[in-house]
Scaffold this motif. Structure first.
Motif, PDB file in Angstrom:
ATOM      1  N   UNK A   1      -2.989 -11.351   4.397  1.00 17.75           N
ATOM      2  CA  UNK A   1      -2.286 -10.089   4.219  1.00 17.75           C
ATOM      3  C   UNK A   1      -1.755  -9.598   5.564  1.00 17.75           C
ATOM      4  N   UNK A   2      -0.483  -9.227   5.561  1.00 14.92           N
ATOM      5  CA  UNK A   2       0.199  -8.849   6.796  1.00 14.92           C
ATOM      6  C   UNK A   2       1.022  -7.603   6.561  1.00 14.92           C
ATOM      7  N   UNK A   3       1.033  -6.716   7.543  1.00 13.35           N
ATOM      8  CA  UNK A   3       1.890  -5.541   7.471  1.00 13.35           C
ATOM      9  C   UNK A   3       3.241  -5.918   8.077  1.00 13.35           C
ATOM     10  N   UNK A   4       4.223  -6.185   7.217  1.00 15.89           N
ATOM     11  CA  UNK A   4       5.556  -6.583   7.662  1.00 15.89           C
ATOM     12  C   UNK A   4       6.376  -5.347   8.028  1.00 15.89           C
ATOM     13  N   UNK A   5       7.064  -5.413   9.172  1.00 20.14           N
ATOM     14  CA  UNK A   5       7.802  -4.233   9.632  1.00 20.14           C
ATOM     15  C   UNK A   5       9.293  -4.484   9.849  1.00 20.14           C
TER      16      UNK A   5
END
Length: 608
Positions: free
Chosen positions: A64-68
């Motif tokens: 899980x990654x916080x894409x910006x």
């Protein structure tokens, strides 16, 4: 996230379709370069097999990654013009169910590139959390195809149980300043390290850039500011191409590391400091660096800031002395009219009208002033060590093995760095762009890679005593700040090992019969058609591989002397001193010149 730096591996990249293997998803990395002759293996982007709005380029973050945001470029190519002008972004947690980023109830359309090289950044209105992300092209250049190079911005969510993260993580235990430094911050950091270790460090400058910035050097030695007889001098330079910033930061980290380790009593570092005079010049082209730094790591592209303020490639701005030497050899002028070393600089190059950068002139004056024995310039965009010659000997040939007379020791020096680097000789690593240098032990003769006249390496070898190599220390020219600790771990041991090689070979002092050191005496090694000269105090260093050598010392007006000198396998140069005297004929000539070439008796009679 690491598409450009290869932290994301090929198996994490997927695409809806591919034009051919060399344009597959694995080639869709920001700033990846195509080969000169674009072929099926190494092309300059991901290109879809069909040109329609159903195509996509996918990255599996494996957690899980916080894409910006997303950064895109078109296809790197000399022959084609392909880029995407707009795209959508989709995310998923399972790669089956996809959600498109929205602008209210409508799909969000991101405006993209208007040409193929300048990176374009799009930041999402709000960050999104997922494992998978897709870029879905919606429009493209009308005369081209769907082709993209991509970097994904984002931060992994905390997950200590994630196997892939643990496997790829590299942690450093060194407490250093891991960030990119502006010119003022670089100067301040050097000052801080100097104040921490005032007894073994010194800051000085070698000149100014075209933009008026001082070119600061940092000396590390147990007697800073002094050349000690018998102690070799070593240099690292970085940043001749201002956008290749990793080398600059590595040298700033190295000076911090050596100061801290010296203070903590690290015997290896103490020995290096006490037996070597080390010079670090972290930013040869500070003007170019400031341009690249201003737009940032991912947006500087492949070339912004590479050149000096007046558009000169500093690393290849030196006089082409290899051509001068080869022409003299062809005319059989060596050694009668020209030496096989310390080749003179052509007159045209020294004129005010010559296209020579201020930075190049400053480097040349520094190289002539200091009796450097070994040096390296740190560069970026590849993982390989190159050694002279950098220019092919055959006219019109772009790639050709062109060895120096010292090819064997150059190969060893190159291998000493490459073999101790964490990645350079790893046969399983992915190539940076088009060349698999790991097959060649991470080293290559410069001219057999691509010919380049007037390189710093060739100039150093032919005009001074210093053997110079180029270290390409990372695929990414301008890595993100959070990648600096790993890059430091990749290169730290190599940086130390290469410095230690300055103590390989023979060293000594050439003196006259009264014990005075003789400057500019020539040291020749039988079987190697390249000599070195003594420094101001008569001391010299000659880099050699293990073996037994016949060494000759000679100086103008003195008889030559020869002896056998043996070089062992352990680090530590073999002492090989010489005492040479004036032959009778030379003494007679000197007396005759003193008396205007008249017989001494007639002079005395005239005096009476």
């Amino acid at each position: 996230m690491g598409l450009e730096s290869l932290k994301i591996d090929d198996f994490q990249l997927h695409a809806s379709s591919t034009k051919r293997y060399g344009l597959g998803a694995h080639r869709g990395r920001l700033n990846i370069q195509a080969g000169l002759y674009e072929d099926d293996l190494y092309d300059g982007a991901w290109c879809a097999g069909r040109d329609d709005p159903l195509q996509w380029f996918e990255v599996d973050a494996r957690r899980l990654t916080k894409f910006t945001g997303v950064i895109t470029q078109g296809r790197n190519s000399l022959w084609s013009s392909d880029w995407v002008t707009s795209y959508k972004v989709m995310i998923s947690n399972d790669s089956h169910t996809w959600m498109t980023l929205k602008n209210g109830s409508d799909d969000l359309i991101f405006r993209s590139n208007r040409e193929k090289e300048i990176p374009v950044l799009n930041i999402f209105p709000t960050p999104v959390v997922a494992r998978y992300i897709r870029v879905n092209p919606q429009s493209w250049f009308s005369s081209g195809s769907i082709c993209m190079r991509v970097e994904i911005l984002g931060c992994p969510m905390p997950d200590p149980n994630n196997y892939y993260h643990r496997r790829n993580e590299v942690i450093t235990s060194d407490d250093l300043d891991f960030r990119h430094h502006t010119y003022k911050e670089m100067r301040q950091l050097m000052k801080v390290v100097n104040e921490m270790c005032p007894n073994i460090t010194r800051i000085y400058n070698i000149g100014k850039s075209q933009g008026g910035l001082k070119l600061y050097a940092f000396e590390i030695s147990d007697n800073p500011g002094e050349h000690e007889v018998g102690e070799p001098e070593f240099r690292y330079t970085a940043g001749s191409h201002g956008n290749e910033v990793l080398g600059r930061e590595l040298l700033l980290l190295l000076m911090q590391f050596m100061c801290l380790e010296y203070l903590s009593g690290n015997q290896r570092i103490r020995h290096l400091v006490e037996e070597t005079r080390i010079h670090l010049l972290p930013s040869v082209n500070p003007d170019g660096y400031e341009k690249a730094f201003e737009v940032g790591s991912e947006l500087s592209g492949w070339s912004l800031g590479r050149w000096s303020n007046n558009g000169i490639d500093i690393h290849h701005n030196f006089p082409d002395l290899s051509s001068v030497l080869w022409e003299a050899e062809a005319k059989k002028l060596i050694p009668r009219k020209m030496f096989n070393h310390h080749v003179p600089i052509p007159e045209w190059y020294q004129s005010q009208n010559a296209s020579v950068a201020l930075e190049t002139r400053a480097l040349m004056a520094w190289m002539e002033k200091m009796p450097f024995v070994l040096g390296s310039n740190l560069q970026g965009g590849e993982l390989v060590v190159t050694f002279p010659y950098d220019r092919t000997r055959s006219p019109g040939v772009t790639r050709e093995q062109t060895p120096t007379p010292d090819d064997h020791i150059f190969r060893w020096l190159a291998f000493s760095y490459a073999s101790t680097h964490r990645l350079m000789t790893d046969a399983s690593r992915r190539v940076c762009h088009t060349e698999d240098f790991a097959k060649e032990d991470g080293t290559i003769n410069g001219a057999s890679w691509h010919t380049a006249a007037g390189s710093m390496n060739d100039f150093s070898y032919l005009h001074t005593n210093c053997f110079e190599l180029s270290m390409f220390v990372g695929c990414d020219k301008f890595p993100h700040e959070n990648e600096l600790p790993e890059e430091w771990e990749n290169n730290r041991e190599s940086l130390l090992v290469f410095m230690e090689q300055v103590h390989r070979g023979i060293k000594g002092v050439v003196r006259d019969l009264q014990g005075r050191g003789l400057a500019n005496a020539i040291i020749s090694v039988e079987g190697i058609n390249h000599d070195v000269r003594t420094a101001a105090d008569g001391d010299y260093w000659r880099l050699l591989n293990p073996g037994e050598y016949k060494v000759t010392a000679r100086a103008h007006g003195y008889a030559s002397a020869s002896k056998k000198c043996e070089v062992g396998y352990e680090i530590g140069a073999t002492r090989c001193d010489f005492k040479i005297g004036r032959p009778n004929l030379s003494r007679i000539r000197e007396i005759m010149e003193k008396f205007n070439k008249q017989p001494i008796k007639s002079q005395q009679q005239n005096g009476n």
